[in-house]
Design a protein around this motif. Sequence first.
Motif, mmCIF file in Angstrom:
data_model
loop_
_atom_site.group_PDB
_atom_site.id
_atom_site.type_symbol
_atom_site.label_atom_id
_atom_site.label_comp_id
_atom_site.label_asym_id
_atom_site.label_seq_id
_atom_site.Cartn_x
_atom_site.Cartn_y
_atom_site.Cartn_z
ATOM 1 N N LEU A 14 90.348 -70.734 -6.185
ATOM 2 C CA LEU A 14 90.195 -70.922 -7.625
ATOM 3 C C LEU A 14 89.644 -69.676 -8.307
ATOM 4 C CD1 LEU A 14 90.409 -72.754 -10.057
ATOM 5 C CD2 LEU A 14 88.128 -73.647 -9.516
ATOM 6 N N ILE A 15 88.652 -69.023 -7.692
ATOM 7 C CA ILE A 15 88.085 -67.823 -8.314
ATOM 8 C C ILE A 15 89.114 -66.700 -8.338
ATOM 9 C CG2 ILE A 15 86.313 -66.039 -8.115
ATOM 10 C CD1 ILE A 15 84.434 -68.150 -7.012
ATOM 11 N N GLY A 16 89.831 -66.523 -7.238
ATOM 12 C CA GLY A 16 90.856 -65.487 -7.205
ATOM 13 C C GLY A 16 91.934 -65.710 -8.253
ATOM 14 N N CYS A 17 92.367 -66.955 -8.396
ATOM 15 C CA CYS A 17 93.384 -67.267 -9.410
ATOM 16 C C CYS A 17 92.829 -67.073 -10.822
ATOM 17 C CB CYS A 17 93.890 -68.692 -9.225
ATOM 18 S SG CYS A 17 94.980 -68.906 -7.794
ATOM 19 N N ALA A 18 91.574 -67.481 -11.036
ATOM 20 C CA ALA A 18 90.979 -67.307 -12.360
ATOM 21 C C ALA A 18 90.829 -65.828 -12.697
ATOM 22 C CB ALA A 18 89.624 -68.005 -12.416
ATOM 23 N N TRP A 19 90.444 -65.015 -11.708
ATOM 24 C CA TRP A 19 90.387 -63.567 -11.929
ATOM 25 C C TRP A 19 91.787 -63.037 -12.271
ATOM 26 C CZ3 TRP A 19 86.927 -60.580 -13.547
ATOM 27 C CH2 TRP A 19 85.628 -60.519 -13.043
ATOM 28 N N PHE A 23 92.549 -60.827 -15.611
ATOM 29 C CA PHE A 23 93.101 -59.464 -15.621
ATOM 30 C C PHE A 23 94.471 -59.427 -16.290
ATOM 31 C CE2 PHE A 23 90.015 -58.653 -12.132
ATOM 32 C CZ PHE A 23 89.448 -57.481 -12.621
ATOM 33 N N ALA A 24 95.309 -60.424 -16.003
ATOM 34 C CA ALA A 24 96.642 -60.452 -16.611
ATOM 35 C C ALA A 24 96.547 -60.630 -18.114
ATOM 36 C CB ALA A 24 97.486 -61.560 -15.982
ATOM 37 N N ARG A 25 95.635 -61.486 -18.566
ATOM 38 C CA ARG A 25 95.449 -61.686 -20.006
ATOM 39 C C ARG A 25 95.027 -60.390 -20.683
ATOM 40 N NH1 ARG A 25 90.983 -65.983 -21.366
ATOM 41 N NH2 ARG A 25 89.815 -64.428 -20.199
ATOM 42 N N GLY A 26 94.282 -59.564 -19.937
ATOM 43 C CA GLY A 26 93.832 -58.290 -20.485
ATOM 44 C C GLY A 26 94.841 -57.174 -20.391
ATOM 45 N N GLN A 63 99.508 -64.592 -26.603
ATOM 46 C CA GLN A 63 100.403 -64.573 -25.458
ATOM 47 C C GLN A 63 100.681 -66.007 -24.993
ATOM 48 O OE1 GLN A 63 99.184 -61.020 -22.726
ATOM 49 N NE2 GLN A 63 97.293 -61.765 -23.647
ATOM 50 N N THR A 64 101.666 -66.133 -24.130
ATOM 51 C CA THR A 64 101.985 -67.441 -23.573
ATOM 52 C C THR A 64 101.538 -67.499 -22.114
ATOM 53 O OG1 THR A 64 104.173 -66.814 -22.750
ATOM 54 C CG2 THR A 64 104.021 -67.534 -25.063
ATOM 55 N N ALA A 65 101.481 -68.712 -21.611
ATOM 56 C CA ALA A 65 101.150 -68.878 -20.196
ATOM 57 C C ALA A 65 102.192 -68.177 -19.326
ATOM 58 C CB ALA A 65 101.064 -70.364 -19.848
ATOM 59 N N ASP A 66 103.438 -68.217 -19.738
ATOM 60 C CA ASP A 66 104.493 -67.535 -18.979
ATOM 61 C C ASP A 66 104.263 -66.030 -18.953
ATOM 62 O OD1 ASP A 66 105.749 -69.894 -18.374
ATOM 63 O OD2 ASP A 66 107.218 -69.752 -19.998
ATOM 64 N N ASP A 67 103.783 -65.478 -20.080
ATOM 65 C CA ASP A 67 103.474 -64.043 -20.113
ATOM 66 C C ASP A 67 102.427 -63.699 -19.048
ATOM 67 O OD1 ASP A 67 105.168 -63.636 -22.285
ATOM 68 O OD2 ASP A 67 103.553 -63.954 -23.750
ATOM 69 N N ILE A 68 101.402 -64.538 -18.970
ATOM 70 C CA ILE A 68 100.294 -64.278 -18.052
ATOM 71 C C ILE A 68 100.760 -64.401 -16.607
ATOM 72 C CG2 ILE A 68 97.998 -65.030 -17.322
ATOM 73 C CD1 ILE A 68 98.254 -63.751 -20.183
ATOM 74 N N VAL A 69 101.413 -65.525 -16.294
ATOM 75 C CA VAL A 69 101.869 -65.752 -14.925
ATOM 76 C C VAL A 69 102.884 -64.687 -14.516
ATOM 77 C CG1 VAL A 69 103.046 -67.377 -13.391
ATOM 78 C CG2 VAL A 69 101.397 -68.217 -15.069
ATOM 79 N N GLY A 70 103.657 -64.207 -15.486
ATOM 80 C CA GLY A 70 104.661 -63.196 -15.190
ATOM 81 C C GLY A 70 104.073 -61.858 -14.787
ATOM 82 N N ARG A 71 102.827 -61.616 -15.120
ATOM 83 C CA ARG A 71 102.181 -60.351 -14.731
ATOM 84 C C ARG A 71 101.548 -60.428 -13.345
ATOM 85 N NH1 ARG A 71 99.722 -60.429 -20.122
ATOM 86 N NH2 ARG A 71 101.154 -59.386 -21.545
ATOM 87 N N VAL A 72 101.575 -61.594 -12.744
ATOM 88 C CA VAL A 72 100.953 -61.791 -11.432
ATOM 89 C C VAL A 72 102.032 -61.969 -10.370
ATOM 90 C CG1 VAL A 72 99.344 -63.160 -10.067
ATOM 91 C CG2 VAL A 72 98.995 -62.925 -12.537
ATOM 92 N N SER A 73 101.986 -61.119 -9.368
ATOM 93 C CA SER A 73 102.905 -61.258 -8.240
ATOM 94 C C SER A 73 102.114 -61.663 -6.998
ATOM 95 C CB SER A 73 103.644 -59.940 -7.975
ATOM 96 O OG SER A 73 102.720 -58.910 -7.634
ATOM 97 N N THR A 171 84.027 -50.513 -17.721
ATOM 98 C CA THR A 171 85.049 -50.188 -18.718
ATOM 99 C C THR A 171 86.261 -51.092 -18.580
ATOM 100 O OG1 THR A 171 84.350 -47.870 -18.857
ATOM 101 C CG2 THR A 171 86.601 -48.385 -19.556
ATOM 102 N N LEU A 172 86.695 -51.323 -17.336
ATOM 103 C CA LEU A 172 87.839 -52.198 -17.117
ATOM 104 C C LEU A 172 87.502 -53.627 -17.526
ATOM 105 C CD1 LEU A 172 90.698 -52.696 -16.089
ATOM 106 C CD2 LEU A 172 89.743 -52.979 -13.776
ATOM 107 N N MET A 173 86.297 -54.082 -17.190
ATOM 108 C CA MET A 173 85.904 -55.435 -17.565
ATOM 109 C C MET A 173 85.905 -55.604 -19.082
ATOM 110 S SD MET A 173 85.551 -57.211 -14.881
ATOM 111 C CE MET A 173 85.544 -56.871 -13.118
ATOM 112 N N GLU A 174 85.397 -54.623 -19.779
ATOM 113 C CA GLU A 174 85.402 -54.680 -21.243
ATOM 114 C C GLU A 174 86.831 -54.689 -21.774
ATOM 115 O OE1 GLU A 174 83.059 -51.282 -22.149
ATOM 116 O OE2 GLU A 174 81.148 -52.372 -22.048
#
Length: 316
Positions: A14-19, A23-26, A63-73, A171-174
Amino acid sequence: MRGTPKTAIIGSGLIGCAWSVAFARGGCTVALYDQNTAAAAQAKDTLTRLASELEQADMLNGQTADDIVGRVSIADSLVNALSGAVHVQENVPEKLDIKKLVFTQLDELAPRNAILASSTSALLPSAFTEHLEGRNRCLVAHPINPPSLIPAVEIVPAPWTDPEAVDRCATLMERIGQKPIRMTREIDGFIMNRLQGALLQEAFRLVADGIASPEDVDTGLRDGLAPRWALMGPFETIDLNAPAGVRDYRARYGGMYETIAAGQRETRDWTGDTLDRIDESCRAMLPLDRIPQAQAERDSRLVNLMKHLGQRTPKS
């Protein structure tokens, strides 16, 4: 940091997926890896659920959920997950021998300029990075779970962590909308668990000494202090609670707190009759088989609270 940075997430719980969602949202591309292939196969469903909840709450910056999931491989190997990554976020079990092994692999395989961060909430970074050649780039980036929703993240350096690594991580977190808490050195419990531990110690004391019931302690926090703490921290709170600010608060109430502190020096046992009373109270309100449902309800309410508070990720 320019362009679209790649982050590698190690561990697909769960933590890995939430991270990954955070990151994808950012705006990052994310490679998610888990040596447990069954867990990795389930990750897409978890990612979709987390992203969809945030989309419904309008917390994806348009953004959409599809946008976010699409950035994760989902990476098929650790090597592929780490290739080209500028930040690695480890989320394996809280066992020292496992952390040491994983960080040995990360240090050997990740690009030499990549930050190696652990999500650990209990282990000091010095405990699992001392043996590494690249230990200067290792640190803890401990999220308040889930990081896709709660922005605060503790950045904890080991004694040998390069300050530049702390700066790059912060910086990346911000950039992705998190709120980094920069610690100057490692200490057991970091900041969040030390604050939480102090409060829990007093909560157990009040029950153990027969001062209040578990239900009343929870009421005091939930319906008393927590609403203010949702808006501001403890120093901000006392600064507003006296006409002339924090110094005035100390002048007015410092003596009271000194008297209280004298009775807080001895700890209380968290087992035995005290634990029996607290557990009985908790089970009367929530049977064990309803905990998963209650967790889901809590997270749903938390989404609404965070939306109300305006804790949204800024646009990249």
